[in-house]
Motif scaffolding. Structure first.
Motif, mmCIF file in Angstrom:
data_model
loop_
_atom_site.group_PDB
_atom_site.id
_atom_site.type_symbol
_atom_site.label_atom_id
_atom_site.label_comp_id
_atom_site.label_asym_id
_atom_site.label_seq_id
_atom_site.Cartn_x
_atom_site.Cartn_y
_atom_site.Cartn_z
ATOM 1 N N TRP A 282 0.970 -1.205 -0.052
ATOM 2 C CA TRP A 282 0.044 0.007 -0.034
ATOM 3 C C TRP A 282 0.967 1.166 -0.047
ATOM 4 N N LEU A 283 0.380 2.478 -0.469
ATOM 5 C CA LEU A 283 1.170 3.628 -0.618
ATOM 6 C C LEU A 283 1.626 4.065 1.049
ATOM 7 N N PRO A 284 2.937 4.396 1.162
ATOM 8 C CA PRO A 284 3.165 4.961 2.466
ATOM 9 C C PRO A 284 2.712 6.347 2.583
ATOM 10 N N GLN A 285 2.478 6.698 4.053
ATOM 11 C CA GLN A 285 2.156 7.993 4.266
ATOM 12 C C GLN A 285 3.121 8.832 5.218
ATOM 13 N N ALA A 286 4.095 7.845 5.898
ATOM 14 C CA ALA A 286 4.996 8.251 6.501
ATOM 15 C C ALA A 286 6.424 7.713 6.345
ATOM 16 N N ASN A 287 7.203 7.224 7.345
ATOM 17 C CA ASN A 287 8.373 6.822 6.854
ATOM 18 C C ASN A 287 8.457 5.367 6.900
ATOM 19 N N GLU A 288 7.424 4.500 6.744
ATOM 20 C CA GLU A 288 7.499 3.027 6.938
ATOM 21 C C GLU A 288 6.947 2.366 5.372
ATOM 22 N N VAL A 289 7.434 1.795 4.932
ATOM 23 C CA VAL A 289 7.028 1.131 3.475
ATOM 24 C C VAL A 289 6.860 -0.341 3.742
ATOM 25 N N PHE A 290 5.869 -1.036 2.888
ATOM 26 C CA PHE A 290 5.592 -2.485 2.905
ATOM 27 C C PHE A 290 5.591 -2.913 1.804
ATOM 28 N N ALA A 291 5.945 -4.137 1.612
ATOM 29 C CA ALA A 291 6.128 -4.796 0.363
ATOM 30 C C ALA A 291 5.957 -6.214 0.352
ATOM 31 N N VAL A 292 5.282 -6.911 -0.865
ATOM 32 C CA VAL A 292 5.096 -8.251 -0.528
ATOM 33 C C VAL A 292 6.038 -9.043 -1.742
ATOM 34 N N MET A 293 6.965 -9.996 -1.240
ATOM 35 C CA MET A 293 8.051 -10.290 -2.210
ATOM 36 C C MET A 293 8.041 -11.901 -1.808
ATOM 37 N N LYS A 294 8.847 -12.720 -2.757
ATOM 38 C CA LYS A 294 9.253 -13.986 -2.501
ATOM 39 C C LYS A 294 10.172 -14.256 -1.465
ATOM 40 N N LYS A 295 9.907 -15.122 -0.436
ATOM 41 C CA LYS A 295 10.708 -15.229 0.700
ATOM 42 C C LYS A 295 12.333 -15.389 0.153
ATOM 43 N N ALA A 296 12.265 -16.037 -0.855
ATOM 44 C CA ALA A 296 13.534 -16.366 -1.553
ATOM 45 C C ALA A 296 14.339 -14.910 -1.930
ATOM 46 N N GLU A 297 13.562 -14.110 -2.544
ATOM 47 C CA GLU A 297 13.888 -12.905 -2.932
ATOM 48 C C GLU A 297 14.312 -11.779 -1.681
ATOM 49 N N ALA A 298 13.765 -12.042 -0.783
ATOM 50 C CA ALA A 298 13.954 -11.433 0.760
ATOM 51 C C ALA A 298 15.109 -11.876 1.149
ATOM 52 N N ASP A 299 15.280 -13.046 1.083
ATOM 53 C CA ASP A 299 16.774 -13.726 1.435
ATOM 54 C C ASP A 299 17.861 -13.388 0.973
ATOM 55 N N ARG A 300 17.764 -13.057 -0.327
ATOM 56 C CA ARG A 300 18.754 -12.520 -1.152
ATOM 57 C C ARG A 300 19.185 -11.356 -1.107
ATOM 58 N N LEU A 301 18.205 -10.589 -0.953
ATOM 59 C CA LEU A 301 18.394 -9.072 -0.695
ATOM 60 C C LEU A 301 19.204 -8.768 0.759
ATOM 61 N N MET A 302 18.565 -9.654 1.829
ATOM 62 C CA MET A 302 19.179 -9.603 3.047
ATOM 63 C C MET A 302 20.647 -10.158 3.067
ATOM 64 N N ALA A 303 21.021 -11.037 2.217
ATOM 65 C CA ALA A 303 22.338 -11.584 2.201
ATOM 66 C C ALA A 303 23.160 -10.622 1.540
ATOM 67 N N ALA A 304 22.753 -9.814 0.559
ATOM 68 C CA ALA A 304 23.598 -8.566 0.009
ATOM 69 C C ALA A 304 23.697 -7.425 0.771
ATOM 70 N N GLY A 305 23.192 -7.788 2.133
ATOM 71 C CA GLY A 305 23.364 -6.259 2.941
ATOM 72 C C GLY A 305 22.122 -5.613 3.227
ATOM 73 N N ALA A 306 20.976 -5.754 2.827
ATOM 74 C CA ALA A 306 19.772 -4.907 2.978
ATOM 75 C C ALA A 306 19.086 -5.493 4.599
ATOM 76 N N ALA A 307 18.827 -4.567 5.302
ATOM 77 C CA ALA A 307 18.394 -4.950 6.592
ATOM 78 C C ALA A 307 16.919 -4.576 6.622
ATOM 79 N N PHE A 308 15.929 -5.553 7.012
ATOM 80 C CA PHE A 308 14.512 -5.129 6.883
ATOM 81 C C PHE A 308 13.804 -6.692 7.690
#
Length: 354
Positions: A282-308
């Motif tokens: 959904w569209l953020p209105q302040a400073n929190e953003v929410f996204a739906v993604m595949k768990k494997a993609e989230a794991d890849r992003l985290m392994a590359a250094g993204a923290a969420f």
């Protein structure tokens, strides 16, 4: 690429400088020093009326003491089902008040639905001793899912609270982010709408450790002073909290840091929306953003250094989340940089290409 929480960010350089500038010498303790008094006055100027200000260590303490200020035997406070006071305070509001209860109210995407509030609060007739009685209503501004109560929303909830003769509390851990999103003033977002007491947060927006309870009902101030002391929240060297707020408010730093965090969230949301490997929930209105993604993609992003963090599906979210997908939360802060957003955007693009 630190998007796990705005609590992960350090202190703004101006805040750190303010602490250093007040580190030496002597000052009256326990909130009675000249700097403390000057900051109390600054709060009154910001809110355009005389207010009582009580420094505390954490948002949990601010929320719990705010509700305890209006405690009564059999008391029930009403808050959104996914609010911080219900889900993330480990029972502190009930503990600080000596056994009052919290009652969950539904509403889409973190915001209390006024119709649900009226229906539920009306069930508790204050003269019926068996059920308990309404004690307070609490709203979170901005909410746990990054949405913001508009001024009309606050009006509607305040009207219900007034009708049932209970105070309205605002959990303002991200008060500044909501304020700049609405392009309004602290007075317009609070007491002019019917808010009675505010948990005013500075820690998430650039301070080291600066939270406060702002009370508009001055007749309650003496009682809250005793509650704060009993709760072990009265700082002896309170000038160090005052020093943070002094720097926080100087030249509207607090508004600038909030605008920056919100702008970074909008940039991050745009990157997610343009990506083929993630979907904006959904569209953020302040400073929190929410996204739906595949768990494997989230794991890849985290392994590359993204923290969420992964997140639970909020009430009122009707988007699709597949079995191999999850909902994730990203939070920006005063310390989020354009470069970190660009790096994350590039990572998302790499995932799309793969």
């Amino acid at each position: 690429m630190f998007f796990a929480s705005d609590n992960w960010a350090g202190a703004h350089p101006n805040i750190a400088a303010g602490l250093s500038a007040n580190a030496g010498g002597f000052s009256t303790a326990y909130g009675d020093g000249a700097l403390d008094q000057a900051v109390y006055q600054r709060f009154s100027e910001i809110f355009e009326r005389e207010v009582a200000v009580f420094f505390v260590a954490t948002g949990t303490a601010a929320n719990s003491l705010s509700l305890a200020t209006y405690n009564k035997p059999g008391g029930i406070s009403f808050a959104h089902r996914e609010s911080h006071v219900i889900e993330d305070e480990c029972g502190a509001p009930e503990y600080f008040s000596g056994g009052s209860r919290l009652h969950a109210i539904d509403g889409a995407l973190g915001k209390i639905d006024p119709h649900n509030l009226e229906r539920i609060i009306g069930r508790f007739a204050p003269e019926v001793v068996h059920w308990g009685r309404p004690m307070a209503v609490s709203i979170t501004q901005s909410t746990e899912v990054g949405t913001v109560y508009g001024l009309d929303d606050i009006d509607a909830i305040a009207s219900i609270a007034r009708h049932h003769k209970v105070p309205l509390h605002m959990d303002g851990a991200r008060f500044a982010n909501a304020l700049v999103a609405l392009e309004t003033t602290p007075a317009e977002m609070t007491w002019k709408r019917g808010v009675d007491i505010v948990s005013f947060g500075g820690t998430k927006n650039g301070c080291w450790c600066a939270e406060a309870v702002v009370l508009f009902d001055l007749d309650r101030a003496k009682e809250l002073a005793f509650l704060r002391k009993r709760a072990a929240q009265l700082f002896s060297k309170s000038r160090f909290i005052a020093a943070q707020f002094e720097a926080y408010f100087k030249d509207d730093l607090w508004l600038d840091t909030a605008r920056h965090a919100n702008a970074m969230a909008a940039r991050l949301a745009a990157a997610i929306e343009d990506s083929a490997s993630a979907q904006l929930a959904w569209l953020p209105q302040a400073n929190e953003v929410f996204a739906v993604m595949k768990k494997a993609e989230a794991d890849r992003l985290m392994a590359a250094g993204a923290a969420f963090y992964d997140w639970h599906r909020p009430h009122g979210f009707d988007g699709h989340i597949g079995e191999d997908e999850a909902l994730y939360r990203f939070v920006t802060s005063f310390a989020t940089t354009d470069e970190s957003i660009a790096r994350f955007e590039a990572l998302l693009g790499a995932g799309s290409e793969a």
